[in-house]
Write an enzyme that holds these catalytic residues in place. Structure first.
Site, PDB file in Angstrom:
ATOM      1  CE1 TYR A  54       0.516  -1.249   4.444  1.00  0.00           C
ATOM      2  CE2 TYR A  54       0.585   1.147   4.463  1.00  0.00           C
ATOM      3  CZ  TYR A  54       0.845  -0.067   5.075  1.00  0.00           C
ATOM      4  OH  TYR A  54       1.423  -0.093   6.309  1.00  0.00           O
ATOM      5  CB  CYS A  55       1.831   3.753  -1.874  1.00  0.00           C
ATOM      6  SG  CYS A  55       0.795   3.849  -3.336  1.00  0.00           S
ATOM      7  CB  THR A  56       0.274   8.432  -0.400  1.00  0.00           C
ATOM      8  OG1 THR A  56       1.413   8.367   0.445  1.00  0.00           O
ATOM      9  CG2 THR A  56      -0.589   9.597   0.019  1.00  0.00           C
ATOM     10  N   GLY A  74      -1.929   5.086  -4.278  1.00  0.00           N
ATOM     11  CA  GLY A  74      -2.071   3.894  -5.109  1.00  0.00           C
ATOM     12  C   GLY A  74      -1.194   3.865  -6.346  1.00  0.00           C
ATOM     13  CB  ILE A 133      -3.178   5.485   2.890  1.00  0.00           C
ATOM     14  CG1 ILE A 133      -2.152   4.343   2.949  1.00  0.00           C
ATOM     15  CG2 ILE A 133      -3.622   5.869   4.290  1.00  0.00           C
ATOM     16  CD1 ILE A 133      -0.764   4.796   3.368  1.00  0.00           C
TER      17      ILE A 133
END
Ligand SMILES: [Zn+2]
Ligand SMILES: [Zn+2]
Length: 210
Positions: free
Chosen positions: A33-35, A37, A65
């Site tokens: 996961y990242c900020t 996508g 996120i």
């Protein structure tokens, strides 16, 4: 479940990090996961390209996120704040933002703190660093050579700027240009003087203006 926190300052370092971590991922199911996508899009395609069927499966949090926090206003499984690359700097879940407990710490005094104040930067890598209200403006914060370092630089024992090749080359080019300019200006001034001394018109005027 094993977790890996990529020790990265910028996403362009990801491919190098990936080569180091790849053996750890073989035979596993990977969730990332990242900020927002987007980095996961790139990371998962790199992972599939390099490891193919050597991994059990690759999953990513669609929309990152940011979307997760919109979907689960109470934060769901999320704890703390999400760093944002814009003016917001850090985003909390809509509910329960006020009574949150900071998960990060002031880089000077070590007290729990999670709000970016005064645009402080790590002296070694220029990443934003957290300085608490109590430390902001104190001598420790303001003194030249203040030990403002991000957690990653502390972990890696980095204390000064290791300039990248690009930076080094740019710096050299700038220095050379400045030197050349100074030499040209000096030559032009000398030329003017010589011309004045000789009584001839100062034809080279303006050669030192750029
Ligand atoms: Zn502090
Ligand atoms: Zn740093």
């Amino acid at each position: 479940i094993e977790t890996i926190r990529p020790p990265l300052r910028q996403f362009s370092d990801f491919p190098r990090f990936f080569d180091e971590v790849a053996p750890q991922l073989r035979g596993k199911t990977v969730l990332m996961y990242c900020t927002g996508g987007i980095r996961c899009e790139r990371a998962s395609s790199l992972l599939k390209q390099k490891l193919g069927d050597q991994v059990e499966g690759v999953f990513q949090l669609q929309g990152g996120i940011e979307k997760y926090l919109l979907t689960y206003p109470d934060g769901g499984h999320w704890r703390g704040l999400n760093f944002a690359f814009d003016k917001r700097t850090a985003v909390a879940p809509a509910e329960g933002a006020a009574d949150r407990v900071p998960l990060s710490r002031c880089c000077l005094c070590g007290e729990p703190w999670d709000t970016y104040l005064g645009k402080r930067k790590c002296v070694a890598c220029d990443s934003p660093v957290l300085v608490c209200l109590g430390c902001c403006g104190t001598r420790r914060d303001k003194a030249p050579g203040a030990d403002l370092r991000c957690p990653l630089c502390v972990e890696e024992g980095r204390t000064t700027k290791e300039r990248s090749m690009h930076h080094e080359v740019t710096l050299k080019a700038q220095t050379t240009t400045a030197l050349l300019r100074a030499q040209m200006a000096a030559a032009a001034a000398a030329g003017r003087k010589a011309a004045q001394a000789g009584g001839a018109p100062a034809a080279a005027d303006g050669s030192d203006s750029d």
